[in-house]
Scaffold this motif. Structure first.
Motif, PDB file in Angstrom:
ATOM      1  N   GLY A 320      70.256  39.547  38.651  1.00  0.00           N
ATOM      2  CA  GLY A 320      70.994  38.309  38.431  1.00  0.00           C
ATOM      3  C   GLY A 320      72.397  38.285  39.004  1.00  0.00           C
ATOM      4  N   VAL A 321      72.832  39.375  39.616  1.00  0.00           N
ATOM      5  CA  VAL A 321      74.155  39.461  40.222  1.00  0.00           C
ATOM      6  C   VAL A 321      73.997  39.808  41.691  1.00  0.00           C
ATOM      7  CG1 VAL A 321      76.425  40.568  40.135  1.00  0.00           C
ATOM      8  CG2 VAL A 321      75.089  40.302  38.034  1.00  0.00           C
ATOM      9  N   THR A 322      74.765  39.136  42.551  1.00  0.00           N
ATOM     10  CA  THR A 322      74.763  39.503  43.972  1.00  0.00           C
ATOM     11  C   THR A 322      76.143  40.024  44.348  1.00  0.00           C
ATOM     12  OG1 THR A 322      75.276  37.219  44.618  1.00  0.00           O
ATOM     13  CG2 THR A 322      72.949  37.901  44.643  1.00  0.00           C
ATOM     14  N   ILE A 323      76.138  41.055  45.187  1.00  0.00           N
ATOM     15  CA  ILE A 323      77.375  41.731  45.589  1.00  0.00           C
ATOM     16  C   ILE A 323      77.430  41.826  47.112  1.00  0.00           C
ATOM     17  CG2 ILE A 323      78.670  43.900  45.559  1.00  0.00           C
ATOM     18  CD1 ILE A 323      78.717  42.650  42.849  1.00  0.00           C
ATOM     19  N   ALA A 324      78.606  41.590  47.675  1.00  0.00           N
ATOM     20  CA  ALA A 324      78.887  41.860  49.082  1.00  0.00           C
ATOM     21  C   ALA A 324      80.321  42.372  49.176  1.00  0.00           C
ATOM     22  CB  ALA A 324      78.693  40.630  49.946  1.00  0.00           C
ATOM     23  N   VAL A 325      80.602  43.169  50.192  1.00  0.00           N
ATOM     24  CA  VAL A 325      81.950  43.735  50.343  1.00  0.00           C
ATOM     25  C   VAL A 325      82.400  43.573  51.795  1.00  0.00           C
ATOM     26  CG1 VAL A 325      83.412  45.785  50.123  1.00  0.00           C
ATOM     27  CG2 VAL A 325      81.521  45.421  48.517  1.00  0.00           C
TER      28      VAL A 325
END
Length: 329
Positions: A320-325
């Motif tokens: 349920g969480v999306t991450i990008a850096v």
């Protein structure tokens, strides 16, 4: 990271296919391209376009092909060499700042091969100053002095490392064993000194973009942040800022985590995301249907970091969480 895999024989192509399948979904790798045969012309075309080139062939072919293009350890891509039986994975070029040594270990693990690393600091269990710069995403000043720092480490001389407390994230067992550490908040960078030779490391600005489902649990956001940083092999404290879209500005699960980390949360208006164009950003049909934008975490990470930034961690979903850096060049 963009990786090119080159092969010559049918056996080499089979190894290339194995690597492609294992690397294409890695969050740290934005693109994996495969090339078969025509090695010299291919390298002429791609040498400056990829962060890493993996050659599956005899060493003579690879060395002669890259030789005209080799320029500097600070700008050359990482180059790895693998034999046709995948017995060995060799770090051939840009072992430290290009990341070839670390990649060699990872590729060897995929292929169950023997990694071959020949850089003096590594074989003497020392952490080169350029290795620290690569590992923690720092720019380097006075690169001509790297050789003096690393040579002193190899010869077991005391090398001083000065840093403000905010950069204590670089310290680990290997760094602590290799350097004499001095905390000094009068410094605004990380400074390594031996005799009159100084190398300065400045951590580049790093922004983590976060997207999440409505009413996401705080624990799920925390887990996503920690997992992403674990893959990046950095502590969470290395992240300078976090970012999300204005529709998530008051999402408790996000806000609570950022407050706990004592970091700033940059809010990006949805109109800015809609008009933002960057080929690095992927598209989510779900997010497009719900909000009319291609995604949240990737564009917010890039927009918040400003011009001359690029993704180092592509969109990855965690319950349920999306991450990008993103990283600023």
């Amino acid at each position: 990271m963009n990786i090119a895999i080159l092969s010559v024989t049918n056996q080499g192509k089979e190894i290339s296919d194995i690597l492609f399948e294992n690397l294409k979904d890695n969050p740290l790798i934005l693109n994996v391209s495969q090339y078969h045969k025509n090695i010299i012309s291919t390298i002429n075309d791609i040498f400056d376009k990829y962060d890493c080139i993996i050659g599956i062939m005899a060493s003579g072919i690879m060395i002669r092909s890259i030789a005209p293009h080799v320029n500097s350890k600070l700008s050359d891509p990482a180059v790895l060499l693998i034999d046709d039986n995948a017995n060995f994975v060799i770090s051939l070029l840009s072992g430290h700042f290009g990341g070839a040594n670390d990649l060699t270990l990872k590729i060897a693990n995929i292929l169950d091969s023997t990694p071959v690393i020949t850089t003096s600091t590594d074989v003497n269990n020392k952490t080169g100053i350029d290795s620290i710069a690569k590992r923690y995403y720092c720019s380097l000043e006075n690169p001509k002095n790297i050789k003096f720092i690393n040579r002193a480490l190899i010869n077991n001389h005391i090398v001083d490392l000065y840093l403000p407390h905010k950069y204590s994230f670089i310290l680990d067992d290997n760094v602590n064993k290799s350097y004499s550490i001095h905390f000094d908040d009068d410094y605004d960078s990380i400074v390594s000194v031996i005799d009159d030779h100084e190398v300065i490391l400045k951590p580049k600005q790093m922004v983590m973009g976060i997207g999440a489902r409505k009413d996401i649990l705080t624990s799920k956001v925390k887990n996503a942040i920690n997992q992403a940083c674990s893959i990046l092999e950095i502590p969470v404290s290395r992240i300078d800022f976090f970012a999300t879209a204005d529709v998530k500005e008051h999402e408790k699960g996000i806000v609570d985590n950022i407050n706990e980390l004592n970091k700033d949360l940059i809010i990006i208006p949805m109109d800015d995301i809609k008009s933002y164009q960057n080929d690095e950003c992927s598209k989510s049909d779900f997010v497009m249907k719900q909000f009319g934008v291609k995604g949240v975490c990737e564009p917010t990470a890039l927009i918040a970091n400003g011009k001359d930034s690029h993704l180092i961690f592509k969109k990855t979903a965690y319950d349920g969480v999306t991450i990008a850096v993103s990283l600023k060049d």
